[in-house]
Scaffold this motif. Structure first.
Motif, mmCIF file in Angstrom:
data_model
loop_
_atom_site.group_PDB
_atom_site.id
_atom_site.type_symbol
_atom_site.label_atom_id
_atom_site.label_comp_id
_atom_site.label_asym_id
_atom_site.label_seq_id
_atom_site.Cartn_x
_atom_site.Cartn_y
_atom_site.Cartn_z
ATOM 1 N N CYS A 163 -75.697 6.766 9.818
ATOM 2 C CA CYS A 163 -75.660 5.609 8.927
ATOM 3 C C CYS A 163 -76.488 4.472 9.510
ATOM 4 C CB CYS A 163 -74.218 5.158 8.682
ATOM 5 S SG CYS A 163 -73.432 4.432 10.122
ATOM 6 N N LYS A 164 -76.763 3.516 8.657
ATOM 7 C CA LYS A 164 -77.512 2.348 9.095
ATOM 8 C C LYS A 164 -76.567 1.303 9.668
ATOM 9 C CE LYS A 164 -81.277 2.835 5.736
ATOM 10 N NZ LYS A 164 -82.009 2.177 4.618
ATOM 11 N N SER A 165 -77.074 0.527 10.572
ATOM 12 C CA SER A 165 -76.291 -0.538 11.170
ATOM 13 C C SER A 165 -75.808 -1.505 10.093
ATOM 14 C CB SER A 165 -77.147 -1.282 12.201
ATOM 15 O OG SER A 165 -76.401 -2.264 12.864
ATOM 16 N N GLY A 166 -74.544 -1.867 10.160
ATOM 17 C CA GLY A 166 -73.971 -2.791 9.201
ATOM 18 C C GLY A 166 -73.193 -2.130 8.084
ATOM 19 N N THR A 167 -73.348 -0.848 7.928
ATOM 20 C CA THR A 167 -72.614 -0.135 6.877
ATOM 21 C C THR A 167 -71.284 0.371 7.421
ATOM 22 O OG1 THR A 167 -73.678 1.970 7.417
ATOM 23 C CG2 THR A 167 -74.758 0.578 5.770
ATOM 24 N N SER A 168 -70.433 0.825 6.523
ATOM 25 C CA SER A 168 -69.120 1.363 6.905
ATOM 26 C C SER A 168 -69.103 2.868 6.691
ATOM 27 C CB SER A 168 -68.018 0.706 6.084
ATOM 28 O OG SER A 168 -67.930 -0.668 6.387
ATOM 29 N N LYS A 207 -62.075 -3.375 13.172
ATOM 30 C CA LYS A 207 -63.314 -2.598 13.179
ATOM 31 C C LYS A 207 -63.031 -1.135 12.854
ATOM 32 C CE LYS A 207 -67.542 -1.823 15.305
ATOM 33 N NZ LYS A 207 -68.402 -2.191 14.193
ATOM 34 N N THR A 218 -65.972 0.034 10.311
ATOM 35 C CA THR A 218 -66.538 -1.013 9.473
ATOM 36 C C THR A 218 -67.698 -1.695 10.190
ATOM 37 O OG1 THR A 218 -65.016 -2.679 10.329
ATOM 38 C CG2 THR A 218 -64.300 -1.415 8.408
ATOM 39 N N SER A 219 -68.703 -2.089 9.398
ATOM 40 C CA SER A 219 -69.878 -2.771 9.937
ATOM 41 C C SER A 219 -70.333 -2.086 11.234
ATOM 42 C CB SER A 219 -69.551 -4.239 10.201
ATOM 43 O OG SER A 219 -70.711 -4.959 10.559
ATOM 44 N N ALA A 220 -70.691 -0.841 11.083
ATOM 45 C CA ALA A 220 -71.014 -0.028 12.256
ATOM 46 C C ALA A 220 -72.272 -0.536 12.965
ATOM 47 C CB ALA A 220 -71.203 1.417 11.830
ATOM 48 N N HIS A 221 -72.255 -0.424 14.266
ATOM 49 C CA HIS A 221 -73.401 -0.791 15.096
ATOM 50 C C HIS A 221 -73.740 0.381 16.008
ATOM 51 C CE1 HIS A 221 -73.654 -4.973 13.862
ATOM 52 N NE2 HIS A 221 -72.334 -4.991 13.859
ATOM 53 N N ASP A 231 -71.291 1.947 18.306
ATOM 54 C CA ASP A 231 -70.173 2.716 17.753
ATOM 55 C C ASP A 231 -70.501 4.200 17.665
ATOM 56 O OD1 ASP A 231 -69.672 0.016 15.423
ATOM 57 O OD2 ASP A 231 -68.671 0.353 17.351
#
Lengths: 120, 114
Positions: A13-18, A66, A82-85, A88
């Motif tokens: 996934c892209k950074s910021g997505t859940s 998170k 949530t709001s993956a970086h 994570d």
């Protein structure tokens, strides 16, 4: 018997997505599910204990806002990052057991195959 | 605080040779002790466990482990390794008073050479 599945097995996934990860007990009812995180070449670290119908109990240092855990039924628990970086990114593993079953001993904690999360 | 130490990160053994994996723990009392094996793409599988009683426990796949209270150890052994034993092995501890949560060691990767 005593099979635990996880879905998806891999997710990017892209950074910021859940991202939501599901953990299912396929042939038994799981009153309790545990969520672990495993970094490469490292141990499994318990993140939280999830009891059906109640709020999860998080281990020290784990951000509950998170890592949202829901255990709404006896066969399903979900972990939402949530709001993956990128930090994570990890291997997430769940396990399940049925505390209600008379004679169930501590060893009856069955593990799922894990979900590999990669955050770009 | 409880901790589990597996001193060996990686062990390479020849097929047919014996294998011993070390595990030491630090815990408030004698905990429940476990060995799990993890193969790629598969969940953790319980090899054996110790709760009380006979300190030498037998598990699946020909594995055994010995609990030594004086050394706080629970080492895993197999007399003759098969190529299919190549995997990651984890020692874990838990306790009733700790809500049965498991604390895991860092794991030992076993490579089997022909």
């Amino acid at each position: 018997g005593a099979v635990v599945s996880q879905h998806p097995s891999r997710v990017i996934c892209k950074s910021g997505t859940s991202v939501k990860i599901e953990c299912r007990s396929l042939d038994f009812q799981a009153t309790t599910m545990f969520w672990y995180r495993q970094f490469p070449k490292q141990s499994l670290m318990l993140m939280a204990t999830s009891n059906e119908g109640s709020k999860a109990t998080y281990e020290q240092g784990v951000e509950k806002d998170k890592f949202l855990i829901n255990h709404a039924s006896l066969t399903l628990s979900t972990l939402t990052v949530t709001s993956a970086h990128p930090e994570d990114s990890s291997f997430y593993i769940c396990s399940a057991r049925d505390f209600r079953n008379p004679g169930t001993s501590i060893d009856e904690q069955f593990f799922g195959p894990g979900t590999r999360l990669t955050v770009l | 605080a409880q901790s589990v130490t597996q001193p060996d990160i990686h062990i390479t053994v020849s097929e047919g040779a014996s294998l011993e994996l070390r595990c030491n723990y630090s815990y408030g009392a004698t905990p429940y002790l476990f060995w799990y094996v993890q193969s790629p793409g598969q969940g953790l599988q319980l090899l054996l466990k110790y709760f009380s009683g006979d300190t030498l426990v037998q598990g699946i796949k020909g594995f055994e482990a010995e609990f030594k209270r004086s050394q706080s150890s629970f080492n895993l052994r197999k007399p003759s390794v098969h190529w299919s034993d190549a995997a990651e092995y984890f020692c874990a501890v838990g306790a009733r008073w700790d809500d049965y949560k498991l604390s895991f060691g860092a794991g030992t990767t076993v490579t089997v050479r022909a």
